[in-house]
Motif scaffolding. Structure first.
Motif, short mmCIF file in Angstrom:
data_model
loop_
_atom_site.label_atom_id
_atom_site.label_comp_id
_atom_site.label_asym_id
_atom_site.label_seq_id
_atom_site.Cartn_x
_atom_site.Cartn_y
_atom_site.Cartn_z
N ARG A 99 0.89 -1.10 0.02
CA ARG A 99 0.07 -0.03 -0.01
C ARG A 99 0.91 1.14 0.08
O ARG A 99 0.77 2.20 -0.72
CB ARG A 99 -0.97 0.07 1.24
CG ARG A 99 -1.69 1.10 1.18
CD ARG A 99 -2.76 1.18 2.35
NE ARG A 99 -3.59 0.00 2.05
CZ ARG A 99 -4.73 0.04 2.39
NH1 ARG A 99 -5.53 0.80 3.05
NH2 ARG A 99 -5.61 -0.92 2.06
N ARG A 100 1.87 1.37 0.81
CA ARG A 100 2.92 2.16 0.90
C ARG A 100 3.54 2.59 -0.47
O ARG A 100 3.56 3.75 -1.00
CB ARG A 100 3.83 2.18 1.68
CG ARG A 100 4.74 3.41 2.26
CD ARG A 100 6.06 3.08 2.92
NE ARG A 100 7.05 2.08 2.36
CZ ARG A 100 7.82 2.72 1.37
NH1 ARG A 100 7.95 4.27 1.04
NH2 ARG A 100 8.60 1.92 0.78
N ILE A 101 4.18 1.54 -1.05
CA ILE A 101 4.76 1.74 -2.51
C ILE A 101 3.66 2.24 -3.36
O ILE A 101 4.04 3.14 -4.27
CB ILE A 101 5.16 0.26 -2.78
CG1 ILE A 101 6.48 -0.07 -2.02
CG2 ILE A 101 5.73 0.28 -4.32
CD1 ILE A 101 7.05 -1.41 -1.91
N MET A 102 2.45 1.63 -3.52
CA MET A 102 1.47 1.86 -4.58
C MET A 102 1.16 3.48 -4.35
O MET A 102 0.88 4.36 -5.09
CB MET A 102 0.39 0.87 -4.36
CG MET A 102 0.72 -0.33 -4.80
SD MET A 102 1.36 -0.49 -6.34
CE MET A 102 0.33 -0.15 -7.40
N SER A 103 0.93 3.82 -3.15
CA SER A 103 0.52 5.36 -2.93
C SER A 103 1.52 6.25 -3.34
O SER A 103 1.31 7.46 -3.76
CB SER A 103 0.34 5.57 -1.35
OG SER A 103 -0.85 4.81 -0.94
N LEU A 104 2.94 6.12 -3.04
CA LEU A 104 3.90 6.71 -3.49
C LEU A 104 3.98 6.74 -4.89
O LEU A 104 4.20 7.93 -5.48
CB LEU A 104 5.45 6.00 -2.85
CG LEU A 104 6.41 6.92 -3.14
CD1 LEU A 104 6.47 8.25 -2.46
CD2 LEU A 104 7.90 6.26 -2.52
N ASN A 105 3.85 5.93 -5.42
CA ASN A 105 4.13 5.79 -7.09
C ASN A 105 2.64 6.50 -7.47
O ASN A 105 2.87 7.29 -8.50
CB ASN A 105 3.76 4.52 -7.63
CG ASN A 105 5.15 3.61 -7.36
OD1 ASN A 105 6.31 4.37 -7.25
ND2 ASN A 105 5.18 2.38 -7.24
N THR A 106 1.59 6.36 -7.00
CA THR A 106 0.41 7.23 -7.29
C THR A 106 0.81 8.67 -7.37
O THR A 106 0.41 9.69 -8.09
CB THR A 106 -0.93 6.67 -6.69
OG1 THR A 106 -1.06 5.44 -7.09
CG2 THR A 106 -2.09 7.49 -7.12
N TYR A 107 1.26 8.99 -5.89
CA TYR A 107 1.68 10.22 -5.59
C TYR A 107 2.47 11.08 -6.83
O TYR A 107 2.22 12.11 -7.26
CB TYR A 107 2.32 10.46 -4.38
CG TYR A 107 2.30 11.59 -3.49
CD1 TYR A 107 1.34 12.38 -2.83
CD2 TYR A 107 3.63 12.49 -3.80
CE1 TYR A 107 1.42 13.40 -2.43
CE2 TYR A 107 3.80 13.48 -3.22
CZ TYR A 107 2.83 14.10 -2.41
OH TYR A 107 3.12 15.48 -1.94
N LYS A 108 3.49 10.22 -7.08
CA LYS A 108 4.22 10.80 -8.21
C LYS A 108 3.83 10.68 -9.63
O LYS A 108 4.01 11.92 -10.13
CB LYS A 108 5.70 9.83 -8.30
CG LYS A 108 6.57 9.73 -7.08
CD LYS A 108 7.80 8.89 -7.45
CE LYS A 108 8.38 8.78 -6.16
NZ LYS A 108 9.76 7.73 -6.31
N ARG A 109 3.12 9.83 -9.89
CA ARG A 109 2.23 10.11 -11.20
C ARG A 109 1.32 11.45 -11.24
O ARG A 109 1.10 12.10 -12.24
CB ARG A 109 1.22 8.75 -11.32
CG ARG A 109 2.20 7.63 -11.80
CD ARG A 109 1.41 6.30 -12.32
NE ARG A 109 0.46 6.72 -13.35
CZ ARG A 109 -0.67 6.09 -13.75
NH1 ARG A 109 -1.05 5.11 -12.60
NH2 ARG A 109 -1.49 6.34 -14.65
N LEU A 110 0.62 11.66 -10.22
CA LEU A 110 -0.28 12.47 -10.09
C LEU A 110 0.47 14.09 -10.19
O LEU A 110 0.05 14.85 -10.80
CB LEU A 110 -1.27 12.61 -8.82
CG LEU A 110 -2.21 11.60 -8.85
CD1 LEU A 110 -2.66 11.54 -7.39
CD2 LEU A 110 -3.18 11.95 -9.97
#
Length: 140
Positions: A99-110
């Motif tokens: 969840r942490r990894i996916m949130s960080l990646n989503t944050y970067k994409r946004l």
């Protein structure tokens, strides 16, 4: 070696970094394939043993990254098997790290798409993405 939740042994951090640093692309691909095939057997103990073995060699973040790729591959073969694996195989600490990894990646994409943190979206302490309710925020 100390035990982690679910009885997974926890290797010494120095030893983990040394072993992972020695892995090449082929070794990593073999580990991903091993996890994927272990889950595809549909035998819980086999999959858990493979995850435990990875946990003894890699950091939590690295094990979670390998599992993300393995689970993504499962989606292509069997969506129902993917759901079973996520619901029954993943220990809590690995789920939280994913969840942490996916949130960080989503944050970067946004951010890369021009969204402004705190204005267009934010992430709470649990790692849940919070978006504004207008349509632009959903066109990632």
């Amino acid at each position: 070696m100390a035990k982690q939740p679910f009885g997974f042994p926890k290797a010494d951090r120095t030893q983990q970094q040394t072993e992972v640093a020695r892995m090449n692309q082929l070794d990593l691909e073999r580990e991903i394939a091993k996890v994927t095939m272990g889950i595809m057997t549909r035998k819980r103990q086999i999959a858990l043993d493979i995850i435990a073995n990875l946990s003894s060699q890699m950091t939590l973040e690295e094990v979670s990254a390998v599992l993300i790729v393995s689970l993504e591959r499962l989606i292509w073969f069997d969506g129902e098997l993917f759901l079973w694996a996520v619901e029954t195989l993943l220990p809590v600490d690995i789920k939280q790290e994913i969840r942490r990894i996916m949130s960080l990646n989503t944050y970067k994409r946004l951010i890369a798409k021009g969204f402004i943190p705190g204005e267009d979206f934010s992430i709470n302490a649990d790692g849940t993405l919070l978006q504004k309710s207008y349509p632009r925020a959903y066109s990632v």
